[in-house]
Design a protein around this motif. Structure first.
Motif, short mmCIF file in Angstrom:
data_model
loop_
_atom_site.label_atom_id
_atom_site.label_comp_id
_atom_site.label_asym_id
_atom_site.label_seq_id
_atom_site.Cartn_x
_atom_site.Cartn_y
_atom_site.Cartn_z
N UNK A 200 36.09 51.64 52.56
CA UNK A 200 37.38 51.61 53.25
C UNK A 200 38.33 50.68 52.52
N UNK A 201 39.59 50.73 52.92
CA UNK A 201 40.58 49.83 52.30
C UNK A 201 40.23 48.37 52.59
N UNK A 202 39.72 48.09 53.77
CA UNK A 202 39.34 46.71 54.11
C UNK A 202 38.19 46.24 53.23
N UNK A 203 37.22 47.12 52.97
CA UNK A 203 36.09 46.75 52.10
C UNK A 203 36.56 46.52 50.67
N UNK A 204 37.48 47.36 50.19
CA UNK A 204 38.01 47.17 48.84
C UNK A 204 38.81 45.88 48.74
N UNK A 205 39.56 45.53 49.79
CA UNK A 205 40.29 44.26 49.80
C UNK A 205 39.34 43.07 49.77
N UNK A 206 38.24 43.18 50.52
CA UNK A 206 37.24 42.10 50.52
C UNK A 206 36.61 41.93 49.15
#
Length: 90
Positions: A21-27
């Motif tokens: 997800x975008x949140x996982x990629x940001x992390x």
């Protein structure tokens, strides 16, 4: 005799959901300096595996450890400041 049945259809049915997800990629992006510092530390350690460390190797290891620690501290401070209200210290 029991037959082994492939489950490819069941696995590939959810192929769209396997992507991060975008949140996982940001992390991952936030943790990238720590990851790169750890890779540098591993490289320095690998160099010394098959020989006695020279003075240069010792300095390289020491610098790599400091960089890895500094990257972890920076990440911890950044994430702690993001989770506290108004970025304040507890």
């Amino acid at each position: 005799m029991s037959h082994i049945v492939t489950v490819q259809e069941a696995v590939t049915a959810f192929a769209d959901f396997i992507e991060p997800t975008d949140a996982e990629l940001d992390a991952i992006e936030q943790e990238m300096p720590v990851i790169l510092a750890d890779v540098d530390l591993l490289d320095a350690q690998i160099i010394t595996l098959d020989r006695a460390p020279t003075e240069l190797d010792t300095r390289r290891l020491r610098r790599a450890r400091r960089r890895a620690l500094a990257a972890r501290v920076e990440l911890a401070n950044r994430t702690a400041g993001a989770t506290l209200p108004a970025g304040g210290a507890a």
